[in-house]
Scaffold this motif. Structure first.
Motif, PDB file in Angstrom:
ATOM      1  N   VAL A  55      34.203  47.535  32.129  1.00 56.71           N
ATOM      2  CA  VAL A  55      33.576  48.695  32.753  1.00 56.71           C
ATOM      3  C   VAL A  55      33.365  48.472  34.242  1.00 56.71           C
ATOM      4  O   VAL A  55      33.298  47.340  34.714  1.00 56.71           O
ATOM      5  CB  VAL A  55      32.221  49.057  32.091  1.00 56.71           C
ATOM      6  CG1 VAL A  55      32.397  49.411  30.640  1.00 56.71           C
ATOM      7  CG2 VAL A  55      31.230  47.932  32.269  1.00 56.71           C
ATOM      8  N   SER A  56      33.250  49.562  34.952  1.00 56.59           N
ATOM      9  CA  SER A  56      33.001  49.526  36.387  1.00 56.59           C
ATOM     10  C   SER A  56      31.762  50.364  36.679  1.00 56.59           C
ATOM     11  O   SER A  56      31.515  51.370  36.028  1.00 56.59           O
ATOM     12  CB  SER A  56      34.198  50.105  37.144  1.00 56.59           C
ATOM     13  OG  SER A  56      33.888  50.251  38.509  1.00 56.59           O
ATOM     14  N   VAL A  57      30.998  49.952  37.671  1.00 57.32           N
ATOM     15  CA  VAL A  57      29.806  50.696  38.070  1.00 57.32           C
ATOM     16  C   VAL A  57      29.922  51.172  39.518  1.00 57.32           C
ATOM     17  O   VAL A  57      28.925  51.443  40.167  1.00 57.32           O
ATOM     18  CB  VAL A  57      28.520  49.851  37.875  1.00 57.32           C
ATOM     19  CG1 VAL A  57      28.258  49.592  36.405  1.00 57.32           C
ATOM     20  CG2 VAL A  57      28.599  48.552  38.665  1.00 57.32           C
ATOM     21  N   LYS A  58      31.152  51.298  39.986  1.00 58.56           N
ATOM     22  CA  LYS A  58      31.376  51.697  41.377  1.00 58.56           C
ATOM     23  C   LYS A  58      30.837  53.087  41.689  1.00 58.56           C
ATOM     24  O   LYS A  58      30.476  53.376  42.821  1.00 58.56           O
ATOM     25  CB  LYS A  58      32.864  51.623  41.706  1.00 58.56           C
ATOM     26  CG  LYS A  58      33.397  50.215  41.727  1.00 58.56           C
ATOM     27  CD  LYS A  58      34.875  50.195  42.003  1.00 58.56           C
ATOM     28  CE  LYS A  58      35.379  48.757  41.901  1.00 58.56           C
ATOM     29  NZ  LYS A  58      36.813  48.669  41.991  1.00 58.56           N
ATOM     30  N   ASN A  59      30.776  53.964  40.677  1.00 58.16           N
ATOM     31  CA  ASN A  59      30.306  55.334  40.921  1.00 58.16           C
ATOM     32  C   ASN A  59      28.797  55.480  40.757  1.00 58.16           C
ATOM     33  O   ASN A  59      28.280  56.581  40.823  1.00 58.16           O
ATOM     34  CB  ASN A  59      31.039  56.316  40.005  1.00 58.16           C
ATOM     35  CG  ASN A  59      30.783  56.034  38.533  1.00 58.16           C
ATOM     36  OD1 ASN A  59      30.300  54.968  38.177  1.00 58.16           O
ATOM     37  ND2 ASN A  59      31.110  56.982  37.685  1.00 58.16           N
ATOM     38  N   ILE A  60      28.089  54.375  40.576  1.00 60.11           N
ATOM     39  CA  ILE A  60      26.633  54.414  40.453  1.00 60.11           C
ATOM     40  C   ILE A  60      26.022  53.996  41.790  1.00 60.11           C
ATOM     41  O   ILE A  60      26.360  52.957  42.339  1.00 60.11           O
ATOM     42  CB  ILE A  60      26.133  53.496  39.320  1.00 60.11           C
ATOM     43  CG1 ILE A  60      26.709  53.973  37.980  1.00 60.11           C
ATOM     44  CG2 ILE A  60      24.614  53.461  39.288  1.00 60.11           C
ATOM     45  CD1 ILE A  60      26.384  53.063  36.822  1.00 60.11           C
ATOM     46  N   LYS A  61      25.127  54.827  42.316  1.00 58.43           N
ATOM     47  CA  LYS A  61      24.482  54.538  43.600  1.00 58.43           C
ATOM     48  C   LYS A  61      23.047  54.099  43.353  1.00 58.43           C
ATOM     49  O   LYS A  61      22.268  54.803  42.729  1.00 58.43           O
ATOM     50  CB  LYS A  61      24.492  55.794  44.471  1.00 58.43           C
ATOM     51  CG  LYS A  61      23.797  55.587  45.811  1.00 58.43           C
ATOM     52  CD  LYS A  61      23.857  56.831  46.658  1.00 58.43           C
ATOM     53  CE  LYS A  61      23.138  56.770  47.959  1.00 58.43           C
ATOM     54  NZ  LYS A  61      22.755  55.541  48.537  1.00 58.43           N
ATOM     55  N   SER A  62      22.719  52.940  43.864  1.00 54.31           N
ATOM     56  CA  SER A  62      21.357  52.432  43.754  1.00 54.31           C
ATOM     57  C   SER A  62      20.472  53.116  44.788  1.00 54.31           C
ATOM     58  O   SER A  62      20.822  53.180  45.961  1.00 54.31           O
ATOM     59  CB  SER A  62      21.341  50.924  43.968  1.00 54.31           C
ATOM     60  OG  SER A  62      20.032  50.435  43.914  1.00 54.31           O
ATOM     61  N   LEU A  63      19.331  53.638  44.314  1.00 54.55           N
ATOM     62  CA  LEU A  63      18.363  54.220  45.244  1.00 54.55           C
ATOM     63  C   LEU A  63      17.404  53.148  45.756  1.00 54.55           C
ATOM     64  O   LEU A  63      17.122  53.066  46.941  1.00 54.55           O
ATOM     65  CB  LEU A  63      17.573  55.336  44.569  1.00 54.55           C
ATOM     66  CG  LEU A  63      18.369  56.564  44.158  1.00 54.55           C
ATOM     67  CD1 LEU A  63      17.479  57.554  43.423  1.00 54.55           C
ATOM     68  CD2 LEU A  63      19.012  57.222  45.370  1.00 54.55           C
ATOM     69  N   PHE A  64      16.887  52.330  44.826  1.00 53.73           N
ATOM     70  CA  PHE A  64      15.991  51.249  45.210  1.00 53.73           C
ATOM     71  C   PHE A  64      15.834  50.280  44.054  1.00 53.73           C
ATOM     72  O   PHE A  64      16.060  50.633  42.903  1.00 53.73           O
ATOM     73  CB  PHE A  64      14.609  51.758  45.645  1.00 53.73           C
ATOM     74  CG  PHE A  64      13.854  52.476  44.561  1.00 53.73           C
ATOM     75  CD1 PHE A  64      13.074  51.771  43.651  1.00 53.73           C
ATOM     76  CD2 PHE A  64      13.906  53.850  44.440  1.00 53.73           C
ATOM     77  CE1 PHE A  64      12.380  52.429  42.643  1.00 53.73           C
ATOM     78  CE2 PHE A  64      13.211  54.520  43.454  1.00 53.73           C
ATOM     79  CZ  PHE A  64      12.448  53.803  42.544  1.00 53.73           C
ATOM     80  N   THR A  65      15.461  49.067  44.391  1.00 51.18           N
ATOM     81  CA  THR A  65      15.058  48.065  43.405  1.00 51.18           C
ATOM     82  C   THR A  65      13.870  47.327  43.997  1.00 51.18           C
ATOM     83  O   THR A  65      13.941  46.821  45.115  1.00 51.18           O
ATOM     84  CB  THR A  65      16.192  47.078  43.076  1.00 51.18           C
ATOM     85  OG1 THR A  65      17.304  47.802  42.561  1.00 51.18           O
ATOM     86  CG2 THR A  65      15.745  46.042  42.045  1.00 51.18           C
ATOM     87  N   ILE A  66      12.787  47.298  43.242  1.00 46.20           N
ATOM     88  CA  ILE A  66      11.564  46.621  43.673  1.00 46.20           C
ATOM     89  C   ILE A  66      11.331  45.458  42.718  1.00 46.20           C
ATOM     90  O   ILE A  66      11.445  45.600  41.502  1.00 46.20           O
ATOM     91  CB  ILE A  66      10.356  47.580  43.634  1.00 46.20           C
ATOM     92  CG1 ILE A  66      10.604  48.784  44.545  1.00 46.20           C
ATOM     93  CG2 ILE A  66       9.077  46.844  44.031  1.00 46.20           C
ATOM     94  CD1 ILE A  66       9.572  49.880  44.399  1.00 46.20           C
ATOM     95  N   LYS A  67      11.001  44.317  43.279  1.00 40.91           N
ATOM     96  CA  LYS A  67      10.773  43.107  42.484  1.00 40.91           C
ATOM     97  C   LYS A  67       9.314  42.688  42.607  1.00 40.91           C
ATOM     98  O   LYS A  67       8.738  42.719  43.696  1.00 40.91           O
ATOM     99  CB  LYS A  67      11.677  41.990  42.994  1.00 40.91           C
ATOM    100  CG  LYS A  67      11.489  40.677  42.307  1.00 40.91           C
ATOM    101  CD  LYS A  67      12.401  39.623  42.914  1.00 40.91           C
ATOM    102  CE  LYS A  67      12.120  38.281  42.291  1.00 40.91           C
ATOM    103  NZ  LYS A  67      12.863  37.203  42.946  1.00 40.91           N
ATOM    104  N   LYS A  68       8.726  42.302  41.468  1.00 38.50           N
ATOM    105  CA  LYS A  68       7.379  41.732  41.482  1.00 38.50           C
ATOM    106  C   LYS A  68       7.432  40.476  40.630  1.00 38.50           C
ATOM    107  O   LYS A  68       7.744  40.537  39.439  1.00 38.50           O
ATOM    108  CB  LYS A  68       6.358  42.713  40.920  1.00 38.50           C
ATOM    109  CG  LYS A  68       4.945  42.163  40.976  1.00 38.50           C
ATOM    110  CD  LYS A  68       3.936  43.181  40.538  1.00 38.50           C
ATOM    111  CE  LYS A  68       2.537  42.591  40.659  1.00 38.50           C
ATOM    112  NZ  LYS A  68       1.525  43.529  40.207  1.00 38.50           N
ATOM    113  N   GLY A  69       7.173  39.342  41.241  1.00 35.28           N
ATOM    114  CA  GLY A  69       7.296  38.089  40.513  1.00 35.28           C
ATOM    115  C   GLY A  69       8.764  37.756  40.274  1.00 35.28           C
ATOM    116  O   GLY A  69       9.651  38.300  40.929  1.00 35.28           O
TER     117      GLY A  69
END
Length: 131
Positions: A55-69
């Motif tokens: 599978v490919s995820v090239k057509n998925i756009k990340s808006l944000f990723t927040i990390k805690k710990g």
């Protein structure tokens, strides 16, 4: 993503792609695109290994990723939904979610998945769905 307003404890972020405005604590750690790409690549590899797929995820756009710990993440992404496939986005989401849970269970059985909408609880080796 556009930062709209800065307050003492919260920053307001606007995501025009989806019409969202979120207030997020200023102490939140946002991952940059290289970090997101690394996580995404590992996820795709795990998925492909679990399902013997490519599978490919090239057509998925990340808006944000927040990390805690070390292990807690909150992320959002978007992609165009193809309505010609004959399923609703809700059906597609449910199928994708179950496949992702299966990947996590197979690749990291000690990981507990917490879902605020629905999840599973294991009690004495039995798996129960919580709503």
């Amino acid at each position: 993503m556009q930062v709209v307003r800065d307050k003492n404890t919260l920053k307001e972020y606007n995501f025009p792609q989806v019409g969202w405005t979120l207030r997020i604590p200023v102490t939140s750690e946002f991952l940059d695109s290289a970090q997101i790409d690394t996580i995404r690549s590992k996820g795709v590899n795990a998925f492909n290994q679990t399902y013997d797929a490519d599978v490919s995820v090239k057509n998925i756009k990340s808006l944000f990723t927040i990390k805690k710990g070390q292990f807690n993440f909150l992320a959002s992404s978007i992609k165009v939904f193809d309505t010609t496939l004959g399923e609703t986005w809700q059906q597609s989401y449910a199928i994708s979610k179950q496949m992702l849970i299966q990947v996590i269970n197979q690749q990291a059985p000690a990981v507990k998945i917490i879902d605020t909408l629905s999840s599973y609880e294991v009690i004495d080796g039995l798996r129960f769905r919580r709503s």
